[in-house]
Design a protein around this motif. Structure first.
Motif, mmCIF file in Angstrom:
data_model
loop_
_atom_site.group_PDB
_atom_site.id
_atom_site.type_symbol
_atom_site.label_atom_id
_atom_site.label_comp_id
_atom_site.label_asym_id
_atom_site.label_seq_id
_atom_site.Cartn_x
_atom_site.Cartn_y
_atom_site.Cartn_z
ATOM 1 N N PRO A 90 25.195 -25.334 -0.391
ATOM 2 C CA PRO A 90 24.584 -26.629 -0.071
ATOM 3 C C PRO A 90 25.585 -27.737 0.242
ATOM 4 C CG PRO A 90 23.456 -25.627 -1.922
ATOM 5 C CD PRO A 90 24.643 -24.775 -1.643
ATOM 6 N N ASN A 91 26.786 -27.690 -0.335
ATOM 7 C CA ASN A 91 27.770 -28.743 -0.081
ATOM 8 C C ASN A 91 28.596 -28.484 1.184
ATOM 9 O OD1 ASN A 91 29.412 -26.648 -0.930
ATOM 10 N ND2 ASN A 91 30.735 -27.943 -2.185
ATOM 11 N N GLY A 92 28.271 -27.426 1.910
ATOM 12 C CA GLY A 92 28.970 -27.118 3.151
ATOM 13 C C GLY A 92 30.089 -26.114 3.012
ATOM 14 N N ASP A 93 30.471 -25.760 1.793
ATOM 15 C CA ASP A 93 31.467 -24.702 1.619
ATOM 16 C C ASP A 93 30.893 -23.371 2.107
ATOM 17 O OD1 ASP A 93 33.303 -26.436 0.510
ATOM 18 O OD2 ASP A 93 32.862 -25.890 -1.570
ATOM 19 N N ARG A 135 36.615 -24.166 3.216
ATOM 20 C CA ARG A 135 36.126 -25.545 3.256
ATOM 21 C C ARG A 135 36.649 -26.258 4.501
ATOM 22 N NH1 ARG A 135 36.801 -28.609 -2.209
ATOM 23 N NH2 ARG A 135 34.988 -27.280 -2.666
ATOM 24 N N PRO A 181 28.979 -27.331 -8.452
ATOM 25 C CA PRO A 181 29.155 -27.746 -7.051
ATOM 26 C C PRO A 181 30.564 -28.272 -6.788
ATOM 27 C CG PRO A 181 27.044 -28.510 -7.881
ATOM 28 C CD PRO A 181 27.779 -27.946 -9.060
ATOM 29 N N GLY A 182 31.148 -27.784 -5.717
ATOM 30 C CA GLY A 182 32.494 -28.200 -5.343
ATOM 31 C C GLY A 182 33.596 -27.378 -5.968
#
Length: 436
Positions: A90-93, A135, A181-182
């Motif tokens: 969801p965070n684009g990773d 990323r 997340p992250g």
């Protein structure tokens, strides 16, 4: 030159002779594709089936796959080791499963021939057994950061994130890991949710249910046509449903020789998969396929194919044949269709209807190779509605002697306007987007 190199060359010469002989027996059949494919009658190839595989070369500097008009291709990440599957968080990773098939212990001359051929094609070797996190922090379409998210796994393939848990489909079972997340590394040993038999078709794709309560797992067969016995195939050639709250597991659908890619079709909410069918019956017999999957459905393997076409090489069960469901859409013989994702209309220019994207890894059991490309099947009202269209090709040299790459997993990119493709021979994740 090692033993397997010499053996592979000898196998290639024998195979070329067998292929020439088979071609003399009749014209090359048209590709069996679509909802009503023309499938030639099976012609069992015996102990020495057609064995043809290009030598893995990889991509030269600046070389990229060819793309449909209006599209361009760039390397989202290169220098990977046999990337097989991609998952967008969801965070684009983007997470990438890097894994290889192990050679196992050859038992027959054909086993030795397959090992030699697969080694030459870079399909067997020491597995990296890790998941890498990519990323693209600046959003330029190239991942400038790379981290080992998980390592020392057992041939990882499918991945899924549900809430704060990251699931991995190892060849021997599903594992669950706490996820923040992250995060760029997971150090927890994880917990085991299921256990599967190893060897044979080793990939374990994962797809969460829409409500996040269940996980669907693709588990391929041990063998081609259950030649090691039906008991060895128990719990295989199926899609398993795993209840994440209770841990209970059941077979959702069976008779699917090697179901790999899994995807939801949003109009009807049905589960779809792509399946690699059996070998040794001819160039187009039977075709691999894309199909919706019914709860409790049986799709024929190993007794029959494409509905109720009996495979006489297998001890028969008439009741099982009578219950076999016909797949929805044929993809051609031995294309090794593995990757699958839903692509909404307009994600890529020129593809203005909804449909499924399929990564076709490419054949070995054919006189003329097939697959080695990424294709699109248009949908309307929840069903396939037109001819297959190519998105990417050029993974295979024109003379079929070498492969620059072999596409596997596919996923819509983090921006929603691109397509990511894992290429396990090229050791790269490609990014496909608008040319302008």
């Amino acid at each position: 030159m090692g033993f397997y190199d010499v053996f592979a060359r000898a196998v290639a010469l024998v195979g070329a002779g067998a292929i020439r002989w088979r071609r003399l027996q009749g014209a090359t059949p048209a590709q069996a594709v679509g909802t009503a494919p023309q499938i030639p009658a099976g012609q069992p190839q015996g102990a020495i089936p057609t064995l043809k595989m290009p030598t893995a070369r990889g991509w030269s500097a600046g070389q990229v796959p060819a793309a449909a008009p209006g599209l361009k291709v760039n390397a989202f990440a290169d220098g990977l080791k046999h990337p097989r599957w991609v998952q967008v968080l969801p965070n684009g990773d983007v997470t990438v499963a890097e894994a290889l098939q192990s050679a196992g212990r050859p038992r027959t001359l054909f086993d030795h021939a397959m090992v030699a051929t697969m080694q030459r094609a870079a399909a067997i070797g020491e597995s990296p057994n890790r998941i890498t996190l990519l990323r693209d922090a600046d959003g330029d379409g190239v991942a400038e950061q790379r981290h080992v998210l998980l390592q020392q796994l057992n041939q990882p393939f499918g991945m899924a994130l549900v809430g704060d848990t990251f699931y991995v489909g190892n060849t021997d079972g599903v594992m669950a890991y706490p996820y923040t997340p992250g995060a760029t590394q997971i150090t927890s040993p994880g917990r085991r949710l299921s256990t599967y038999k190893t060897r044979g078709h080793w990939t374990r794709s994962l797809l969460p249910s829409r409500d996040g309560r269940r996980l669907y797992v693709g588990v391929g067969s041990l063998s081609n046509i259950a030649e090691h016995g039906f008991e060895a195939e128990e719990g295989r050639a199926c899609i398993q449903e795993l209840d994440l709250a209770t841990g209970r597991e059941r077979t959702f659908a069976s008779g699917l020789r090697n179901p790999v890619g899994l995807a939801w079709e949003p109009v009807t909410g049905r589960l779809w998969t792509v399946v690699n069918e059996r070998d040794g019956l001819g160039d187009e017999t039977p075709p691999d396929y894309l199909t919706s999957v019914s709860d409790g459905g049986f799709y024929g393997w190993p007794y029959c194919y494409w509905g109720k076409t009996v495979d006489d090489r297998v001890p028969q069960d008439p009741a099982k044949v009578a219950s076999a469901l016909q797949p929805d859409f044929a993809l051609g013989g031995h294309t090794a269709s593995l990757g699958l994702c839903w692509m909404p209309a307009g994600t890529l220019p020129g593809f203005e209807v909804d449909g499924m994207v399929i990564g076709q890894h490419g054949s070995w059991n054919r006189s003329k190779l097939s697959g080695y490309k990424v294709v699109f099947v248009p949908f309307a009202n929840g069903r396939p509605s037109g001819a297959v269209r190519d998105i990417l090709w050029g993974f295979l040299a024109p003379d079929e002697s070498v492969s620059y790459g072999r596409p596997v997993g596919v996923a819509i990119g983090p921006d929603g306007r691109s397509l990511l493709v894992a290429d396990d021979v090229g050791d790269v994740v490609w990014r496909v987007t608008a040319a302008a």
